[in-house]
Design an enzyme around this catalytic site. Structure first.
Site, PDB file in Angstrom:
ATOM      1  CG  ASP A  52       0.577   0.822  -0.011  1.00 46.45           C
ATOM      2  OD1 ASP A  52       0.927   1.476   1.092  1.00 46.45           O
ATOM      3  OD2 ASP A  52       0.970  -0.248  -0.434  1.00 46.45           O
ATOM      4  CG  HIS A  64       7.731  -0.270  -0.110  1.00 45.32           C
ATOM      5  ND1 HIS A  64       7.001  -1.526  -0.173  1.00 45.32           N
ATOM      6  CD2 HIS A  64       7.136   0.271   0.573  1.00 45.32           C
ATOM      7  CE1 HIS A  64       6.438  -1.773   0.826  1.00 45.32           C
ATOM      8  NE2 HIS A  64       6.266  -0.484   1.454  1.00 45.32           N
TER       9      HIS A  64
END
Length: 338
Positions: free
Chosen positions: A255, A185
Site C-alpha cells: 500500500d 492512512h
C-alpha cells in the site's frame, strides 16, 4: 530497454513536469498510479497516461488507479458515471446471489470500459477485506459483505469483469484489513485476533483468489504473527502467511509507502518493504524528494520479482466484444440509476 526498478510512482499534477520526465527516464519505475489530482478532462487524462509511458520508453507500462465506486472513485462524473459502493453490490447479493454476482461482473466490466478509454490498464480492486463489528470505516461500505464467502464471490466476479475488458485487478489489502479500529492512512492499526480466527475469516478470500496476478499489502500489525512489524514490512507475514498459508505467488505491491502507519523516513520504509519480500514499493503522492528517496534504495527487478512482474505483464488480454450500452443499461437498472 533497460530493466525496471521495483517501484510504482505517482506524479504531481495534470501533466508531467520536465523534472518528472527526467526522473522517470533515469529511474524507470515498473508502473504508475493516478489520483484525483491527476484527473482533469478526457484528452488531458489520455495525454498524461501516454506521457508517463513515453517517459520510460514503454508503451505498455502498467498505469494503475483506485476506481472502486462509492467514495473511492478517482475518475468521477461527468467523465464517467458515479458507481455504487461495494456494500450496495453486497446488498443485491444478499437478496439474490446470482443477481449479485452479475452486478459485480457488470461493474468490473464497466470500469474497464471507462479506464481503457484513457489508456489505464490496472484497477486497484477488488477489496477483499472482511470487516468485523465496530471496525473503522476506512473499509466500511467499501466491503462487499461481512463474511468471507460473500466477499469472495463478489470479488471474483468483479475481477473477471475487469479482465474481460482488458484491465487487470489488484486484490487488496492482503492479508486482510477488515479488523482495524484505526485508519492506516493516519495511524498504525494493531490486530490482536488469534491465528485460527484469521484463518477462518480474513485470509479466506485471498486464498480463494490466490490465482490472481497482483495484490496490495496491508499496513497492519498482526500480533499473533509478528507483533513488531506491520504486514508490509514483515518478512514473517510475507513468507509464512502471504506466500505460505495463502499461497499467493503473484506480484505483491505495498500500500502507499507514504501512509503514516509506517515508521521511519521514506528510504527506511522502502528498504523495509523490499526487505520483507514484497515485489514493488508503491509511492503515490508525486513529491519529488520522496520519489528520489524511494528510487535510490529499491533494486532493479530481478529473480522472483522480475518473474512475477513479467507474469503480470503477460496477463493483459484484449477486451471482449461486449456491447457497452446494453451492459450499462442492465447495470443501471439494477440500481435504478438510469
Amino acid at each position: 530497454m533497460s530493466e525496471s526498478k521495483a517501484f510504482i510512482s505517482g506524479c504531481k499534477g495534470l501533466s508531467l513536469t520536465e523534472e518528472e520526465r527526467r526522473f522517470f527516464d533515469g529511474e524507470r519505475p515498473w508502473g504508475f498510479i493516478l489520483f484525483g489530482r491527476n484527473i482533469g478532462e478526457e484528452n488531458q487524462i489520455s495525454d498524461l497516461v501516454a506521457g508517463l509511458r513515453d517517459s520510460i520508453g514503454n508503451p505498455n507500462a502498467p498505469v494503475l488507479i483506485d476506481q472502486e465506486g462509492g467514495r473511492v472513485q478517482r475518475i468521477r462524473p461527468p467523465l464517467v458515471q458515479q458507481y455504487p459502493n461495494g456494500a450496495a453490490i453486497g446488498e443485491i447479493y444478499r437478496r439474490d446471489r446470482e443477481q449479485g454476482v452479475r452486478a459485480a461482473w457488470l461493474m468490473g466490466r464497466l470500469h474497464a470500459f471507462d479506464l481503457m478509454r484513457f489508456g489505464i490498464t490496472v484497477d486497484c480492486l477488488p477489496v477483499l477485506d472482511v470487516p468485523v463489528p465496530g471496525s473503522h470505516d476506512v473499509i466500511g461500505n467499501r466491503a462487499y459483505g461481512r463474511d468471507p464467502q460473500t466477499v469472495t464471490a463478489i470479488g471474483r466476479a468483479m475481477s473477471e469483469g475487469l479482465k474481460a475488458g482488458g484491465v487487470l485487478p489488484v486484490m487488496k489489502h492482503m492479508p486482510g484489513h477488515g479488523r482495524t479500529f484505526v485508519d492506516s492512512h493516519h495511524n498504525l492499526p494493531v490486530v490482536e485476533a488469534g491465528i485460527q480466527e484469521l484463518q477462518r475469516s480474513d485470509f479466506l478470500p485471498f486464498i480463494a483468489m490466490r490465482d490472481q496476478v497482483m495484490a496490495m499489502s496491508a499496513h497492519i500489525v498482526f500480533t499473533a504473527i509478528d507483533p513488531d512489524n506491520p504486514a508490509t514490512t514483515s518478512p514473517k507475514v510475507v513468507s509464512e502467511i502471504i506466500r505460505g498459508h495463502i499461497g499467493f505467488d503473484g506480484l505483491l505491491m505495498s500500500d502507499d509507502v507514504s501512509m503514516n502507519a509506517l515508521a521511519g523516513d521514506m528510504a527506511a520504509r522502502a528498504r523495509g518493504i523490499i526487505g520483507a519480500g514484497l515485489d514493488l514499493v508503491l509511492h503515490c503522492h508525486g513529491i519529488m524528494e520522496e520519489m528520489r528517496a524511494v528510487a535510490d534504495v529499491v533494486p532493479v527487478l530481478s529473480g522472483d520479482r522480475l518473474r512475477r512482474a513479467r507474469a503480470a505483464e503477460a496477463a493483459f488480454q484484449k477486451p471482449d466484444n461486449a456491447d457497452q450500452d446494453a451492459l450499462r443499461a442492465e447495470f443501471n437498472a439494477m440500481f435504478a440509476l438510469a
